[in-house]
Scaffold this motif. Structure first.
Motif, mmCIF file in Angstrom:
data_model
loop_
_atom_site.group_PDB
_atom_site.id
_atom_site.type_symbol
_atom_site.label_atom_id
_atom_site.label_comp_id
_atom_site.label_asym_id
_atom_site.label_seq_id
_atom_site.Cartn_x
_atom_site.Cartn_y
_atom_site.Cartn_z
ATOM 1 N N VAL A 179 2.619 9.302 13.590
ATOM 2 C CA VAL A 179 4.025 9.383 13.094
ATOM 3 C C VAL A 179 4.435 10.013 14.478
ATOM 4 O O VAL A 179 5.627 10.049 15.332
ATOM 5 N N ALA A 180 3.791 10.799 15.298
ATOM 6 C CA ALA A 180 4.207 11.172 16.671
ATOM 7 C C ALA A 180 4.450 10.460 17.677
ATOM 8 O O ALA A 180 5.396 10.000 18.225
ATOM 9 N N GLU A 181 3.457 9.765 17.201
ATOM 10 C CA GLU A 181 3.618 8.185 18.354
ATOM 11 C C GLU A 181 5.423 7.409 18.236
ATOM 12 O O GLU A 181 5.676 7.220 19.500
ATOM 13 N N MET B 149 -5.931 4.168 10.243
ATOM 14 C CA MET B 149 -3.995 4.665 9.440
ATOM 15 C C MET B 149 -4.218 6.048 8.788
ATOM 16 O O MET B 149 -3.572 6.819 9.769
ATOM 17 N N LEU B 150 -4.952 6.216 8.212
ATOM 18 C CA LEU B 150 -5.167 7.399 6.898
ATOM 19 C C LEU B 150 -5.829 8.266 7.570
ATOM 20 O O LEU B 150 -5.768 9.648 7.567
ATOM 21 N N ALA B 151 -6.456 7.503 8.986
ATOM 22 C CA ALA B 151 -7.492 8.509 9.638
ATOM 23 C C ALA B 151 -6.543 9.198 11.088
ATOM 24 O O ALA B 151 -7.353 10.491 10.971
ATOM 25 N N HIS B 152 -6.197 9.224 11.602
ATOM 26 C CA HIS B 152 -4.981 9.177 12.394
ATOM 27 C C HIS B 152 -3.321 9.327 11.959
ATOM 28 O O HIS B 152 -2.312 8.622 12.402
ATOM 29 N N PRO B 153 -3.078 10.112 11.168
ATOM 30 C CA PRO B 153 -1.807 9.913 10.532
ATOM 31 C C PRO B 153 -0.227 10.462 11.479
ATOM 32 O O PRO B 153 0.184 10.544 12.161
ATOM 33 N N ASP B 154 -1.270 12.254 11.794
ATOM 34 C CA ASP B 154 -0.390 12.646 12.695
ATOM 35 C C ASP B 154 -0.289 11.936 13.455
ATOM 36 O O ASP B 154 1.310 11.994 14.496
ATOM 37 N N ALA B 155 -1.229 11.902 14.949
ATOM 38 C CA ALA B 155 -0.550 10.934 16.293
ATOM 39 C C ALA B 155 -0.081 9.357 15.946
ATOM 40 O O ALA B 155 0.564 9.621 17.150
ATOM 41 N N ASP C 229 0.961 -0.726 0.215
ATOM 42 C CA ASP C 229 0.014 0.086 0.255
ATOM 43 C C ASP C 229 0.993 1.312 -0.058
ATOM 44 O O ASP C 229 1.258 1.624 0.964
ATOM 45 N N PRO C 230 0.833 1.827 -0.746
ATOM 46 C CA PRO C 230 1.981 2.908 -1.255
ATOM 47 C C PRO C 230 1.509 3.975 -0.202
ATOM 48 O O PRO C 230 2.485 5.181 -0.070
ATOM 49 N N ASP C 231 0.136 4.292 -0.071
ATOM 50 C CA ASP C 231 -0.076 5.053 1.056
ATOM 51 C C ASP C 231 -0.101 4.768 2.255
ATOM 52 O O ASP C 231 0.249 6.148 2.922
ATOM 53 N N VAL C 232 0.116 4.596 2.535
ATOM 54 C CA VAL C 232 0.688 3.799 4.317
ATOM 55 C C VAL C 232 1.394 3.885 4.567
ATOM 56 O O VAL C 232 2.416 3.681 4.811
ATOM 57 N N LEU C 233 2.415 2.992 3.247
ATOM 58 C CA LEU C 233 3.896 3.079 3.599
ATOM 59 C C LEU C 233 4.541 5.023 3.311
ATOM 60 O O LEU C 233 5.513 4.759 3.835
ATOM 61 N N ALA C 234 3.737 5.910 2.745
ATOM 62 C CA ALA C 234 4.644 7.184 2.269
ATOM 63 C C ALA C 234 3.805 7.261 3.477
ATOM 64 O O ALA C 234 5.365 8.285 4.717
ATOM 65 N N ALA D 293 8.171 9.344 9.917
ATOM 66 C CA ALA D 293 8.560 8.194 10.923
ATOM 67 C C ALA D 293 9.618 8.992 10.867
ATOM 68 O O ALA D 293 10.546 7.960 9.688
ATOM 69 N N PRO D 294 10.654 8.578 12.081
ATOM 70 C CA PRO D 294 11.658 8.804 11.664
ATOM 71 C C PRO D 294 12.675 7.443 11.403
ATOM 72 O O PRO D 294 11.957 6.690 11.773
ATOM 73 N N GLU D 295 13.221 7.183 10.461
ATOM 74 C CA GLU D 295 14.131 6.122 9.755
ATOM 75 C C GLU D 295 14.283 4.625 11.202
ATOM 76 O O GLU D 295 12.700 3.881 10.896
#
Ligand SMILES: C[S@@+](CC[C@H](N)C(=O)[O-])C[C@H]1O[C@@H](n2cnc3c(N)ncnc32)[C@H](O)[C@@H]1O
Length: 340
Positions: A81-83, A73-79, A32-37, A42-44
Motif C-alpha cells: 500500500v505504501a509503495e 501480497m497478503l504477507a506484505h500488505p503495508d509495504a 479474491d475479496p481479501d486481496v481486493l480489500a 491504496a489511494p483511488e
C-alpha cells in the motif's frame, strides 16, 4: 468501474499483450475479496491493475502462479500500500514511432523535434532506429525500410493501405506503395513531461522495465536497446505541464528548423478542457503537430468510422496538423491508412 471489473478487463488486455501470467494474476485478484480489500487501502488513483502488479514485482513478488502472488501480497500488505502511494506506471514505447515516423516523413526538414509527454525520451530518436514495415493493399505488397539502416533498435510496422475507398488514396499511401518513406533530418530534439524519467538512472530505467507486462522478451529487449541509444546522447526533457510548459520548451528550438510537436499516448492524461487548451497552444506556435492518440480523444482530429479491422485496430488515430492520416492499434504496431 468496480475494482474487480478493472482487474477482469486487465486480464483481457494481458491476453492481447501475450502475457499469460498477468492474465492469471488479474483474474485471481478479481475473484479474491481479501486481496481486493488490501488494494482498496491504496489511494483511488493508485489502484490501477498495471500499477498494482508492477509494484508487487518491484517489491519482490516472484513471477510464479497466482497462489504464490496471493500469498506474497497478503504477507506484505503495508509495504504494498505504501509503495502504491508513491509510484505511477511509466511507459515509453518506441513502437509508436512506427506510425509517428510515417507522419514525420511528410514534413520537410531540417526538423526540431519536441515531444510532449516524452517520459524517458526514447521516442526522440527515430533517425537512430531502423524501421521495417510491410505494406499491403489492392495489388500492392511491399517491404519498406527507413530510418537508420544499421540501427540497433528495429521497429516493425504492418501497414494496411486500405482498399477501394471512395476517396483517392493519400499522398502518404502513394509514397508507401512506391516504397518511398524517408525521414527528414532531425537537428534538435527535446521533451516535455510532468514526470520525466532520467534515462541515465538505472533505478528509473529498471522501473520502466518492471512496468512492462512479463511475457515476450522482445519488448524488454527493445526497451534496453532504445535506452542505450538515448544514453549515448541523453535528451533534454523539461519537467513541465504539456500546456503551461509548451511555449517555453518550443522557445529553445532553433529557428532555422521546422518545429514538430509530437504527442503519443499522452493527451488522455489531460482533462478534456486542458486537452483542447493544448491543441490551441500548439496551433499558436509556428509548428507542425503529429499526434498518435486515442481516436475519439481530440475534437480536432476527425476519423471516419471503419469496418473490417481486427479488434483494437482503430484504437488510435495518427494525425498531422490535426488531419487524420491513419488509424492503428494502441502500441503502433499496425496501421490502416485513410484516404485523403
Ligand atoms: C503513457 S506515457 C507515454 C510516453 C511516450 N509518449 C510514449 O508513447 O511512449 C504518458 C506520459 O505523459 C506524461 N504526462 C502526463 N500528464 C502530463 C501533462 N499534463 N503534461 C506533460 N506530461 C504529462 C506522463 O508523465 C508520461 O510520461
Amino acid at each position: 468501474m468496480l475494482l474487480a471489473d478493472r482487474f477482469r478487463a486487465h486480464a483481457e488486455a494481458a491476453v492481447r499483450e501475450r502475457s499469460p501470467l498477468y492474465d492469471e494474476w488479474s483474474r485471481g485478484i478479481a475473484d479474491d475479496p481479501d486481496v481486493l480489500a488490501l488494494i482498496g487501502r491504496a489511494p483511488e488513483a493508485r489502484r490501477q491493475p498495471a500499477l498494482v502488479l508492477a509494484v508487487a514485482r518491484w517489491l519482490g513478488a516472484p513471477l510464479e502462479p497466482w497462489p504464490s502472488l496471493r500469498e506474497w501480497m497478503l504477507a506484505h500488505p503495508d509495504a504494498l500500500v505504501a509503495e502504491l502511494g508513491r509510484r505511477t506506471t511509466q511507459v515509453n514505447d518506441v513502437r509508436r514511432l512506427g506510425p509517428v515516423s510515417l507522419a514525420l516523413s511528410r514534413v520537410d526538414g531540417p526538423v526540431a523535434l519536441l515531444e510532449v509527454g516524452a517520459s524517458a525520451g526514447l521516442c526522440l530518436f527515430p533517425d537512430r532506429y531502423a524501421f521495417h514495415a510491410t505494406a499491403r493493399g489492392d495489388g500492392v505488397d511491399v517491404d519498406l525500410r527507413w530510418g537508420d539502416p544499421v540501427g540497433d533498435v528495429v521497429v516493425g510496422l504492418d501497414i494496411d493501405l486500405g482498399s477501394g475507398a471512395d476517396a483517392p488514396p493519400s499522398a502518404l499511401a502513394g509514397a508507401v506503395s512506391a516504397g518511398r518513406v524517408e525521414l527528414p533530418e532531425i537537428v534538435w530534439r527535446a521533451g516535455l513531461d510532468l514526470d520525466p524519467v532520467d534515462v541515465t538512472d538505472p533505478s528509473a530505467v529498471s522501473w520502466l522495465e518492471t512496468s512492462l507486462p512479463p511475457g515476450p522478451s522482445d519488448r524488454v529487449d527493445l526497451l534496453r536497446r532504445a535506452v542505450a541509444v538515448a544514453r549515448s546522447a541523453p535528451p533534454r526533457i523539461l519537467r513541465a505541464d504539456a500546456v503551461d510548459g509548451l511555449a517555453a520548451a518550443a522557445a529553445d528550438a532553433p529557428t532555422d528548423a521546422r518545429l514538430v510537436v509530437v504527442s503519443t499516448g499522452t493527451l488522455v492524461y489531460l482533462p478534456g478542457a486542458r486537452r483542447q487548451a493544448f491543441v490551441d497552444a500548439v496551433r499558436r506556435l509556428d509548428a507542425s503537430w503529429i499526434s498518435y492518440e486515442r481516436r475519439d480523444l481530440l475534437h480536432d482530429v476527425v476519423v471516419p468510422p471503419h469496418a473490417g479491422l481486427a479488434p483494437g485496430g482503430d484504437f488510435a488515430a495518427l494525425a498531422l496538423d490535426g488531419h487524420a492520416l491513419a488509424v492503428g492499434d494502441a502500441h503502433g504496431t499496425r496501421v490502416r491508412l485513410l484516404p485523403s
